[in-house]
Design a protein around this motif. Structure first.
Motif, PDB file in Angstrom:
ATOM      1  N   LEU A 287       0.825  -1.201   0.000  1.00  0.00           N
ATOM      2  CA  LEU A 287       0.000   0.000   0.000  1.00  0.00           C
ATOM      3  C   LEU A 287       0.864   1.258   0.000  1.00  0.00           C
ATOM      4  O   LEU A 287       1.878   1.330   0.694  1.00  0.00           O
ATOM      5  N   ALA A 288       0.440   2.257  -0.777  1.00  0.00           N
ATOM      6  CA  ALA A 288       1.194   3.510  -0.842  1.00  0.00           C
ATOM      7  C   ALA A 288       1.194   4.216   0.510  1.00  0.00           C
ATOM      8  O   ALA A 288       2.209   4.776   0.938  1.00  0.00           O
ATOM      9  N   GLU A 289       0.051   4.198   1.170  1.00  0.00           N
ATOM     10  CA  GLU A 289      -0.055   4.777   2.514  1.00  0.00           C
ATOM     11  C   GLU A 289      -0.414   3.650   3.477  1.00  0.00           C
ATOM     12  O   GLU A 289      -1.572   3.269   3.601  1.00  0.00           O
ATOM     13  N   ARG A 290       0.593   3.127   4.134  1.00  0.00           N
ATOM     14  CA  ARG A 290       0.398   1.963   4.988  1.00  0.00           C
ATOM     15  C   ARG A 290      -0.218   2.361   6.323  1.00  0.00           C
ATOM     16  O   ARG A 290       0.281   3.279   6.991  1.00  0.00           O
ATOM     17  N   PRO A 291      -1.281   1.685   6.765  1.00  0.00           N
ATOM     18  CA  PRO A 291      -1.822   1.930   8.108  1.00  0.00           C
ATOM     19  C   PRO A 291      -0.770   1.636   9.172  1.00  0.00           C
ATOM     20  O   PRO A 291       0.180   0.881   8.942  1.00  0.00           O
ATOM     21  N   THR A 292      -0.954   2.201  10.332  1.00  0.00           N
ATOM     22  CA  THR A 292       0.005   1.991  11.417  1.00  0.00           C
ATOM     23  C   THR A 292      -0.376   0.821  12.317  1.00  0.00           C
ATOM     24  O   THR A 292       0.399   0.441  13.193  1.00  0.00           O
ATOM     25  N   ALA A 293      -1.573   0.272  12.102  1.00  0.00           N
ATOM     26  CA  ALA A 293      -2.028  -0.843  12.939  1.00  0.00           C
ATOM     27  C   ALA A 293      -2.925  -1.766  12.114  1.00  0.00           C
ATOM     28  O   ALA A 293      -3.523  -1.345  11.115  1.00  0.00           O
ATOM     29  N   VAL A 294      -3.006  -3.025  12.557  1.00  0.00           N
ATOM     30  CA  VAL A 294      -3.838  -4.025  11.886  1.00  0.00           C
ATOM     31  C   VAL A 294      -4.675  -4.753  12.928  1.00  0.00           C
ATOM     32  O   VAL A 294      -4.157  -5.215  13.949  1.00  0.00           O
ATOM     33  N   PHE A 295      -5.965  -4.862  12.638  1.00  0.00           N
ATOM     34  CA  PHE A 295      -6.859  -5.716  13.420  1.00  0.00           C
ATOM     35  C   PHE A 295      -7.243  -6.884  12.518  1.00  0.00           C
ATOM     36  O   PHE A 295      -7.696  -6.685  11.388  1.00  0.00           O
ATOM     37  N   CYS A 296      -7.037  -8.103  12.994  1.00  0.00           N
ATOM     38  CA  CYS A 296      -7.311  -9.298  12.193  1.00  0.00           C
ATOM     39  C   CYS A 296      -8.514 -10.047  12.762  1.00  0.00           C
ATOM     40  O   CYS A 296      -8.677 -10.147  13.981  1.00  0.00           O
ATOM     41  N   ALA A 297      -9.305 -10.629  11.869  1.00  0.00           N
ATOM     42  CA  ALA A 297     -10.548 -11.298  12.276  1.00  0.00           C
ATOM     43  C   ALA A 297     -10.306 -12.553  13.081  1.00  0.00           C
ATOM     44  O   ALA A 297     -11.222 -13.038  13.753  1.00  0.00           O
ATOM     45  N   ASN A 298      -9.100 -13.132  13.025  1.00  0.00           N
ATOM     46  CA  ASN A 298      -8.749 -14.198  13.954  1.00  0.00           C
ATOM     47  C   ASN A 298      -7.235 -14.239  14.140  1.00  0.00           C
ATOM     48  O   ASN A 298      -6.473 -13.531  13.452  1.00  0.00           O
ATOM     49  N   ASP A 299      -6.788 -15.055  15.073  1.00  0.00           N
ATOM     50  CA  ASP A 299      -5.360 -15.097  15.405  1.00  0.00           C
ATOM     51  C   ASP A 299      -4.511 -15.731  14.309  1.00  0.00           C
ATOM     52  O   ASP A 299      -3.341 -15.372  14.147  1.00  0.00           O
ATOM     53  N   LEU A 300      -5.072 -16.681  13.560  1.00  0.00           N
ATOM     54  CA  LEU A 300      -4.281 -17.292  12.491  1.00  0.00           C
ATOM     55  C   LEU A 300      -3.940 -16.254  11.422  1.00  0.00           C
ATOM     56  O   LEU A 300      -2.802 -16.207  10.927  1.00  0.00           O
ATOM     57  N   LEU A 301      -4.894 -15.413  11.071  1.00  0.00           N
ATOM     58  CA  LEU A 301      -4.606 -14.318  10.144  1.00  0.00           C
ATOM     59  C   LEU A 301      -3.546 -13.391  10.732  1.00  0.00           C
ATOM     60  O   LEU A 301      -2.617 -12.965  10.028  1.00  0.00           O
ATOM     61  N   ALA A 302      -3.683 -13.082  12.014  1.00  0.00           N
ATOM     62  CA  ALA A 302      -2.727 -12.181  12.661  1.00  0.00           C
ATOM     63  C   ALA A 302      -1.323 -12.768  12.666  1.00  0.00           C
ATOM     64  O   ALA A 302      -0.336 -12.056  12.431  1.00  0.00           O
ATOM     65  N   LEU A 303      -1.221 -14.078  12.904  1.00  0.00           N
ATOM     66  CA  LEU A 303       0.101 -14.716  12.890  1.00  0.00           C
ATOM     67  C   LEU A 303       0.697 -14.689  11.485  1.00  0.00           C
ATOM     68  O   LEU A 303       1.918 -14.536  11.318  1.00  0.00           O
ATOM     69  N   GLY A 304      -0.139 -14.819  10.454  1.00  0.00           N
ATOM     70  CA  GLY A 304       0.343 -14.717   9.090  1.00  0.00           C
ATOM     71  C   GLY A 304       0.843 -13.322   8.766  1.00  0.00           C
ATOM     72  O   GLY A 304       1.889 -13.152   8.111  1.00  0.00           O
ATOM     73  N   VAL A 305       0.103 -12.318   9.206  1.00  0.00           N
ATOM     74  CA  VAL A 305       0.552 -10.930   9.013  1.00  0.00           C
ATOM     75  C   VAL A 305       1.876 -10.699   9.733  1.00  0.00           C
ATOM     76  O   VAL A 305       2.803 -10.086   9.196  1.00  0.00           O
ATOM     77  N   LEU A 306       1.985 -11.220  10.948  1.00  0.00           N
ATOM     78  CA  LEU A 306       3.222 -11.079  11.719  1.00  0.00           C
ATOM     79  C   LEU A 306       4.395 -11.714  10.973  1.00  0.00           C
ATOM     80  O   LEU A 306       5.495 -11.136  10.906  1.00  0.00           O
ATOM     81  N   GLN A 307       4.185 -12.882  10.378  1.00  0.00           N
ATOM     82  CA  GLN A 307       5.247 -13.528   9.606  1.00  0.00           C
ATOM     83  C   GLN A 307       5.669 -12.672   8.422  1.00  0.00           C
ATOM     84  O   GLN A 307       6.869 -12.537   8.123  1.00  0.00           O
ATOM     85  N   ALA A 308       4.684 -12.094   7.714  1.00  0.00           N
ATOM     86  CA  ALA A 308       4.997 -11.259   6.550  1.00  0.00           C
ATOM     87  C   ALA A 308       5.793 -10.025   6.951  1.00  0.00           C
ATOM     88  O   ALA A 308       6.729  -9.614   6.247  1.00  0.00           O
ATOM     89  N   MET A 309       5.439  -9.429   8.085  1.00  0.00           N
ATOM     90  CA  MET A 309       6.169  -8.240   8.546  1.00  0.00           C
ATOM     91  C   MET A 309       7.601  -8.611   8.942  1.00  0.00           C
ATOM     92  O   MET A 309       8.559  -7.894   8.619  1.00  0.00           O
ATOM     93  N   TYR A 310       7.743  -9.744   9.629  1.00  0.00           N
ATOM     94  CA  TYR A 310       9.074 -10.186  10.050  1.00  0.00           C
ATOM     95  C   TYR A 310       9.969 -10.429   8.832  1.00  0.00           C
ATOM     96  O   TYR A 310      11.129 -10.022   8.810  1.00  0.00           O
ATOM     97  N   ALA A 311       9.414 -11.073   7.798  1.00  0.00           N
ATOM     98  CA  ALA A 311      10.191 -11.367   6.591  1.00  0.00           C
ATOM     99  C   ALA A 311      10.600 -10.097   5.860  1.00  0.00           C
ATOM    100  O   ALA A 311      11.651 -10.056   5.204  1.00  0.00           O
ATOM    101  N   ALA A 312       9.777  -9.047   5.962  1.00  0.00           N
ATOM    102  CA  ALA A 312      10.066  -7.799   5.260  1.00  0.00           C
ATOM    103  C   ALA A 312      10.875  -6.823   6.103  1.00  0.00           C
ATOM    104  O   ALA A 312      11.182  -5.716   5.639  1.00  0.00           O
ATOM    105  N   GLY A 313      11.206  -7.210   7.331  1.00  0.00           N
ATOM    106  CA  GLY A 313      11.984  -6.319   8.198  1.00  0.00           C
ATOM    107  C   GLY A 313      11.175  -5.194   8.813  1.00  0.00           C
ATOM    108  O   GLY A 313      11.737  -4.191   9.260  1.00  0.00           O
ATOM    109  N   VAL A 314       9.850  -5.343   8.841  1.00  0.00           N
ATOM    110  CA  VAL A 314       8.981  -4.325   9.456  1.00  0.00           C
ATOM    111  C   VAL A 314       8.812  -4.669  10.930  1.00  0.00           C
ATOM    112  O   VAL A 314       8.409  -5.787  11.272  1.00  0.00           O
TER     113      VAL A 314
END
Length: 341
Positions: A238-265
Protein backbone atom coordinates in the motif's frame (compact mmCIF):
# COMPACT_ATOMS: atom_id res chain seq x y z
CA UNK A 1 -11.44 -63.23 7.08
CA UNK A 2 -11.86 -63.50 10.84
CA UNK A 3 -15.32 -64.42 12.10
CA UNK A 4 -17.09 -61.60 13.94
CA UNK A 5 -18.32 -62.83 17.29
CA UNK A 6 -22.07 -62.36 17.66
CA UNK A 7 -24.61 -62.68 20.40
CA UNK A 8 -25.52 -66.23 19.21
CA UNK A 9 -21.88 -67.30 19.70
CA UNK A 10 -21.98 -66.02 23.28
CA UNK A 11 -25.27 -67.82 23.95
CA UNK A 12 -23.89 -71.09 22.57
CA UNK A 13 -20.68 -70.82 24.63
CA UNK A 14 -22.58 -70.03 27.84
CA UNK A 15 -25.30 -72.62 27.26
CA UNK A 16 -28.12 -70.07 27.47
CA UNK A 17 -30.64 -68.45 25.13
CA UNK A 18 -29.96 -65.35 23.04
CA UNK A 19 -32.58 -63.56 25.13
CA UNK A 20 -30.64 -64.31 28.32
CA UNK A 21 -27.46 -62.85 26.81
CA UNK A 22 -29.42 -59.76 25.80
CA UNK A 23 -30.73 -59.40 29.34
CA UNK A 24 -27.23 -59.71 30.79
CA UNK A 25 -26.07 -56.88 28.50
CA UNK A 26 -29.07 -54.58 28.86
CA UNK A 27 -30.87 -55.61 32.09
CA UNK A 28 -28.34 -57.50 34.23
CA UNK A 29 -30.45 -57.26 37.39
CA UNK A 30 -33.06 -59.54 35.82
CA UNK A 31 -30.62 -62.47 35.44
CA UNK A 32 -29.57 -64.87 38.19
CA UNK A 33 -26.08 -64.24 39.57
CA UNK A 34 -24.63 -67.60 38.49
CA UNK A 35 -26.07 -67.34 34.96
CA UNK A 36 -24.92 -63.74 34.63
CA UNK A 37 -21.39 -64.72 35.63
CA UNK A 38 -21.34 -67.53 33.06
CA UNK A 39 -22.49 -65.21 30.28
CA UNK A 40 -19.99 -62.48 31.23
CA UNK A 41 -17.23 -65.07 31.24
CA UNK A 42 -18.19 -66.14 27.71
CA UNK A 43 -18.30 -62.51 26.56
CA UNK A 44 -14.80 -61.93 27.95
CA UNK A 45 -13.42 -65.18 26.55
CA UNK A 46 -14.81 -64.64 23.04
CA UNK A 47 -14.12 -60.89 22.92
CA UNK A 48 -17.72 -60.06 22.07
CA UNK A 49 -18.54 -56.38 21.47
CA UNK A 50 -22.20 -55.47 21.01
CA UNK A 51 -23.29 -53.75 17.81
CA UNK A 52 -24.01 -50.16 18.73
CA UNK A 53 -25.44 -49.44 15.28
CA UNK A 54 -27.96 -52.25 15.64
CA UNK A 55 -28.94 -51.01 19.09
CA UNK A 56 -29.44 -47.52 17.72
CA UNK A 57 -31.68 -48.81 14.94
CA UNK A 58 -33.87 -50.58 17.50
CA UNK A 59 -33.99 -47.66 19.89
CA UNK A 60 -34.13 -44.88 17.30
CA UNK A 61 -31.67 -42.86 19.39
CA UNK A 62 -27.93 -42.57 18.99
CA UNK A 63 -25.31 -42.12 21.67
CA UNK A 64 -23.39 -39.83 19.31
CA UNK A 65 -23.60 -36.05 19.05
CA UNK A 66 -22.43 -34.40 15.80
CA UNK A 67 -20.14 -31.36 15.80
CA UNK A 68 -19.54 -29.55 12.50
CA UNK A 69 -17.09 -26.64 12.57
CA UNK A 70 -15.54 -24.31 10.01
CA UNK A 71 -11.90 -25.33 10.41
CA UNK A 72 -10.41 -27.94 12.73
CA UNK A 73 -6.99 -26.52 11.81
CA UNK A 74 -7.94 -23.50 13.92
CA UNK A 75 -7.16 -24.11 17.62
CA UNK A 76 -10.25 -22.06 18.51
CA UNK A 77 -12.48 -24.83 17.17
CA UNK A 78 -10.33 -27.46 18.85
CA UNK A 79 -11.18 -25.75 22.15
CA UNK A 80 -14.87 -25.62 21.21
CA UNK A 81 -14.70 -29.38 20.55
CA UNK A 82 -13.00 -29.97 23.92
CA UNK A 83 -15.82 -28.23 25.73
CA UNK A 84 -18.51 -30.09 23.81
CA UNK A 85 -16.78 -33.44 24.31
CA UNK A 86 -16.51 -32.87 28.05
CA UNK A 87 -20.23 -32.14 28.41
CA UNK A 88 -21.19 -35.04 26.14
CA UNK A 89 -18.98 -37.50 28.00
CA UNK A 90 -20.58 -36.55 31.32
CA UNK A 91 -23.93 -37.49 29.75
CA UNK A 92 -22.60 -40.82 28.46
CA UNK A 93 -22.38 -39.68 24.84
CA UNK A 94 -19.61 -39.43 22.26
CA UNK A 95 -18.94 -36.66 19.73
CA UNK A 96 -18.42 -37.08 15.99
CA UNK A 97 -16.31 -34.08 14.92
CA UNK A 98 -16.40 -32.99 11.27
CA UNK A 99 -14.78 -30.13 9.40
CA UNK A 100 -16.65 -28.20 6.69
CA UNK A 101 -13.43 -26.39 5.68
CA UNK A 102 -15.61 -23.26 5.28
CA UNK A 103 -17.20 -24.99 2.27
CA UNK A 104 -21.03 -25.03 2.04
CA UNK A 105 -20.93 -28.13 -0.16
CA UNK A 106 -18.92 -30.13 2.36
CA UNK A 107 -21.18 -28.83 5.12
CA UNK A 108 -24.23 -30.21 3.27
CA UNK A 109 -22.55 -33.62 2.88
CA UNK A 110 -21.73 -33.86 6.58
CA UNK A 111 -25.24 -32.83 7.59
CA UNK A 112 -26.55 -35.65 5.38
CA UNK A 113 -24.11 -38.04 7.09
CA UNK A 114 -25.38 -36.98 10.50
CA UNK A 115 -28.95 -37.67 9.36
CA UNK A 116 -27.97 -41.11 8.02
CA UNK A 117 -26.26 -41.97 11.31
CA UNK A 118 -29.29 -40.79 13.32
CA UNK A 119 -27.12 -38.74 15.65
CA UNK A 120 -28.69 -37.54 18.90
CA UNK A 121 -28.25 -33.92 17.82
CA UNK A 122 -25.84 -31.55 16.08
CA UNK A 123 -23.68 -28.61 17.14
CA UNK A 124 -23.15 -26.47 14.04
CA UNK A 125 -21.03 -23.49 13.06
CA UNK A 126 -22.57 -22.73 9.65
CA UNK A 127 -20.46 -22.25 6.54
CA UNK A 128 -23.42 -21.55 4.26
CA UNK A 129 -24.37 -17.89 4.58
CA UNK A 130 -27.63 -18.47 2.66
CA UNK A 131 -29.05 -20.77 5.33
CA UNK A 132 -30.13 -23.36 2.73
CA UNK A 133 -28.18 -26.17 4.40
CA UNK A 134 -29.87 -25.52 7.73
CA UNK A 135 -33.30 -25.42 6.08
CA UNK A 136 -32.60 -28.76 4.40
CA UNK A 137 -31.41 -30.33 7.64
CA UNK A 138 -34.55 -29.31 9.55
CA UNK A 139 -36.66 -31.86 7.69
CA UNK A 140 -34.86 -34.67 9.52
CA UNK A 141 -36.22 -33.43 12.88
CA UNK A 142 -32.81 -33.75 14.51
CA UNK A 143 -32.20 -31.06 17.15
CA UNK A 144 -29.27 -28.72 16.57
CA UNK A 145 -27.60 -25.79 18.28
CA UNK A 146 -25.69 -23.05 16.50
CA UNK A 147 -22.18 -22.44 17.85
CA UNK A 148 -20.20 -19.21 17.43
CA UNK A 149 -23.16 -17.66 15.66
CA UNK A 150 -26.25 -15.82 16.86
CA UNK A 151 -29.45 -17.58 15.83
CA UNK A 152 -30.99 -14.60 14.02
CA UNK A 153 -34.06 -15.60 12.05
CA UNK A 154 -34.13 -19.13 13.48
CA UNK A 155 -35.91 -20.81 16.36
CA UNK A 156 -32.96 -22.96 17.43
CA UNK A 157 -30.71 -22.44 20.43
CA UNK A 158 -27.38 -20.72 19.88
CA UNK A 159 -24.23 -19.96 21.86
CA UNK A 160 -22.01 -17.18 20.57
CA UNK A 161 -19.75 -14.33 21.60
CA UNK A 162 -20.68 -10.67 21.14
CA UNK A 163 -18.44 -10.08 18.13
CA UNK A 164 -19.56 -6.47 17.75
CA UNK A 165 -18.27 -5.82 21.26
CA UNK A 166 -15.10 -7.79 20.45
CA UNK A 167 -14.34 -5.73 17.35
CA UNK A 168 -14.90 -2.56 19.33
CA UNK A 169 -12.52 -3.74 22.08
CA UNK A 170 -9.74 -4.37 19.55
CA UNK A 171 -10.00 -1.07 17.68
CA UNK A 172 -10.69 1.02 20.78
CA UNK A 173 -7.40 -0.30 22.17
CA UNK A 174 -5.56 0.73 18.99
CA UNK A 175 -7.20 4.16 18.91
CA UNK A 176 -6.30 4.72 22.57
CA UNK A 177 -2.69 3.89 21.64
CA UNK A 178 -2.72 6.75 19.11
CA UNK A 179 -3.48 4.94 15.84
CA UNK A 180 -5.64 6.80 13.33
CA UNK A 181 -5.23 4.56 10.29
CA UNK A 182 -6.07 0.89 10.84
CA UNK A 183 -6.30 -2.09 8.49
CA UNK A 184 -8.89 -4.82 9.03
CA UNK A 185 -7.79 -8.22 7.71
CA UNK A 186 -11.26 -9.61 7.63
CA UNK A 187 -11.56 -13.07 6.13
CA UNK A 188 -14.51 -14.17 3.94
CA UNK A 189 -17.13 -11.36 3.94
CA UNK A 190 -20.01 -13.87 3.96
CA UNK A 191 -19.31 -14.95 7.55
CA UNK A 192 -21.42 -13.24 10.21
CA UNK A 193 -18.48 -13.15 12.61
CA UNK A 194 -16.39 -11.20 10.10
CA UNK A 195 -19.15 -8.66 9.52
CA UNK A 196 -19.92 -8.24 13.23
CA UNK A 197 -16.26 -7.63 14.12
CA UNK A 198 -16.07 -4.99 11.39
CA UNK A 199 -19.24 -3.35 12.76
CA UNK A 200 -17.64 -3.14 16.19
CA UNK A 201 -14.42 -1.74 14.74
CA UNK A 202 -16.32 1.03 12.94
CA UNK A 203 -18.27 1.81 16.11
CA UNK A 204 -15.02 2.26 18.06
CA UNK A 205 -13.70 4.61 15.36
CA UNK A 206 -16.92 6.63 15.49
CA UNK A 207 -16.59 6.94 19.27
CA UNK A 208 -13.20 8.56 18.66
CA UNK A 209 -14.58 10.96 16.06
CA UNK A 210 -13.05 9.03 13.16
CA UNK A 211 -14.93 8.11 9.99
CA UNK A 212 -15.11 4.72 8.24
CA UNK A 213 -12.26 5.76 5.94
CA UNK A 214 -9.92 5.26 8.91
CA UNK A 215 -10.48 1.50 8.51
CA UNK A 216 -8.91 -0.10 5.42
CA UNK A 217 -10.44 -3.55 4.88
CA UNK A 218 -8.34 -6.35 3.37
CA UNK A 219 -10.65 -9.35 2.82
CA UNK A 220 -9.25 -12.86 2.49
CA UNK A 221 -10.79 -16.06 1.14
CA UNK A 222 -9.85 -18.06 4.20
CA UNK A 223 -9.13 -17.61 7.90
CA UNK A 224 -5.71 -19.26 8.08
CA UNK A 225 -2.04 -18.31 8.38
CA UNK A 226 -1.40 -18.46 4.63
CA UNK A 227 -4.22 -15.99 4.02
CA UNK A 228 -2.71 -13.76 6.69
CA UNK A 229 0.68 -13.82 4.96
CA UNK A 230 -1.01 -12.86 1.69
CA UNK A 231 -2.83 -9.99 3.40
CA UNK A 232 0.47 -8.90 4.93
CA UNK A 233 2.05 -8.77 1.47
CA UNK A 234 -0.81 -6.62 0.21
CA UNK A 235 -0.46 -4.39 3.24
CA UNK A 236 3.23 -3.87 2.50
CA UNK A 237 2.34 -2.80 -1.03
CA UNK A 238 0.00 0.00 0.00
CA UNK A 239 1.19 3.51 -0.84
CA UNK A 240 -0.05 4.78 2.51
CA UNK A 241 0.40 1.96 4.99
CA UNK A 242 -1.82 1.93 8.11
CA UNK A 243 0.01 1.99 11.42
CA UNK A 244 -2.03 -0.84 12.94
CA UNK A 245 -3.84 -4.03 11.89
CA UNK A 246 -6.86 -5.72 13.42
CA UNK A 247 -7.31 -9.30 12.19
CA UNK A 248 -10.55 -11.30 12.28
CA UNK A 249 -8.75 -14.20 13.95
CA UNK A 250 -5.36 -15.10 15.40
CA UNK A 251 -4.28 -17.29 12.49
CA UNK A 252 -4.61 -14.32 10.14
CA UNK A 253 -2.73 -12.18 12.66
CA UNK A 254 0.10 -14.72 12.89
CA UNK A 255 0.34 -14.72 9.09
CA UNK A 256 0.55 -10.93 9.01
CA UNK A 257 3.22 -11.08 11.72
CA UNK A 258 5.25 -13.53 9.61
CA UNK A 259 5.00 -11.26 6.55
CA UNK A 260 6.17 -8.24 8.55
CA UNK A 261 9.07 -10.19 10.05
CA UNK A 262 10.19 -11.37 6.59
CA UNK A 263 10.07 -7.80 5.26
CA UNK A 264 11.98 -6.32 8.20
CA UNK A 265 8.98 -4.32 9.46
CA UNK A 266 9.07 -4.01 13.23
CA UNK A 267 6.10 -5.14 15.32
CA UNK A 268 4.87 -3.19 17.20
CA UNK A 269 7.18 -0.22 16.49
CA UNK A 270 6.31 0.07 12.79
CA UNK A 271 3.00 -1.79 12.84
CA UNK A 272 0.77 -2.80 15.75
CA UNK A 273 -1.20 -6.06 15.40
CA UNK A 274 -4.31 -7.28 17.24
CA UNK A 275 -5.85 -10.71 16.64
CA UNK A 276 -9.05 -12.43 17.72
CA UNK A 277 -9.77 -15.70 19.63
CA UNK A 278 -6.66 -15.75 21.88
CA UNK A 279 -5.59 -19.23 20.84
CA UNK A 280 -2.67 -20.82 22.67
CA UNK A 281 -0.22 -19.84 19.92
CA UNK A 282 -1.04 -16.13 20.38
CA UNK A 283 0.96 -15.86 23.60
CA UNK A 284 3.74 -18.06 22.21
CA UNK A 285 4.35 -16.04 19.01
CA UNK A 286 7.77 -14.46 18.37
CA UNK A 287 6.07 -11.20 19.31
CA UNK A 288 3.33 -12.16 21.78
CA UNK A 289 0.03 -11.27 20.20
CA UNK A 290 -2.61 -8.97 21.63
CA UNK A 291 -5.94 -10.70 21.05
CA UNK A 292 -9.65 -10.62 21.84
CA UNK A 293 -10.30 -13.73 23.91
CA UNK A 294 -13.34 -15.89 23.26
CA UNK A 295 -14.33 -18.45 25.94
CA UNK A 296 -14.19 -21.29 23.39
CA UNK A 297 -14.27 -24.25 25.80
CA UNK A 298 -17.21 -22.71 27.68
CA UNK A 299 -18.98 -22.07 24.38
CA UNK A 300 -18.68 -25.72 23.33
CA UNK A 301 -19.79 -27.02 26.71
CA UNK A 302 -22.80 -24.72 26.94
CA UNK A 303 -23.90 -25.58 23.41
CA UNK A 304 -23.71 -29.31 24.19
CA UNK A 305 -25.67 -28.82 27.41
CA UNK A 306 -28.43 -26.94 25.55
CA UNK A 307 -28.59 -29.74 22.99
CA UNK A 308 -28.79 -32.38 25.71
CA UNK A 309 -31.60 -30.49 27.42
CA UNK A 310 -33.57 -30.46 24.18
CA UNK A 311 -33.01 -34.12 23.35
CA UNK A 312 -34.05 -35.21 26.84
CA UNK A 313 -37.47 -33.62 26.25
CA UNK A 314 -38.06 -35.47 22.98
CA UNK A 315 -41.16 -37.64 23.13
CA UNK A 316 -42.59 -35.72 26.10
CA UNK A 317 -45.30 -33.08 26.31
CA UNK A 318 -42.86 -30.54 27.74
CA UNK A 319 -41.71 -27.91 25.23
CA UNK A 320 -38.03 -27.00 25.04
CA UNK A 321 -37.49 -23.27 25.66
CA UNK A 322 -34.95 -22.23 23.02
CA UNK A 323 -32.26 -19.92 24.32
CA UNK A 324 -29.84 -17.52 22.65
CA UNK A 325 -26.74 -17.31 24.84
CA UNK A 326 -24.32 -14.47 24.08
CA UNK A 327 -21.00 -14.53 25.95
CA UNK A 328 -18.75 -11.53 26.39
CA UNK A 329 -15.22 -11.26 24.94
CA UNK A 330 -12.15 -9.97 26.75
CA UNK A 331 -9.14 -8.06 25.41
CA UNK A 332 -5.77 -9.60 26.31
CA UNK A 333 -3.00 -7.07 25.73
CA UNK A 334 0.50 -8.26 24.82
CA UNK A 335 3.57 -6.79 23.14
CA UNK A 336 2.31 -6.78 19.53
CA UNK A 337 0.30 -3.59 20.16
CA UNK A 338 2.27 -1.82 22.88
CA UNK A 339 4.64 0.58 21.02
CA UNK A 340 4.51 4.15 22.27
CA UNK A 341 3.27 6.62 19.65
Amino acid sequence: MAHSVGIKDVARAAGVSVGTVSNVINRPDTVATETRARVLSAIDRLGYVRSESARQLRAGRSRIMGLLVLDMGNPFFVDVARGAERAAREAGLGVMVCNSAQNPGEEAEYLSLFAEQRVRGVLLTPADATGRNIEGFRRHNIPFVLVDRVADGTTECSVSVDDVAGGALAVRHLVDAGHRSIAYVSGPPGLNQVRDRRTGALAALAEAGLGPEALRELPTERLDVAAGRDAGARLLGLAERPTAVFCANDLLALGVLQAMYAAGVGVPDDLAIVGYDDIEFAAAAAVPLTSVRQPAVTMGAMAAELLLEETELEGTDRPHPHRRVVLQPELVVRRSSLAAR
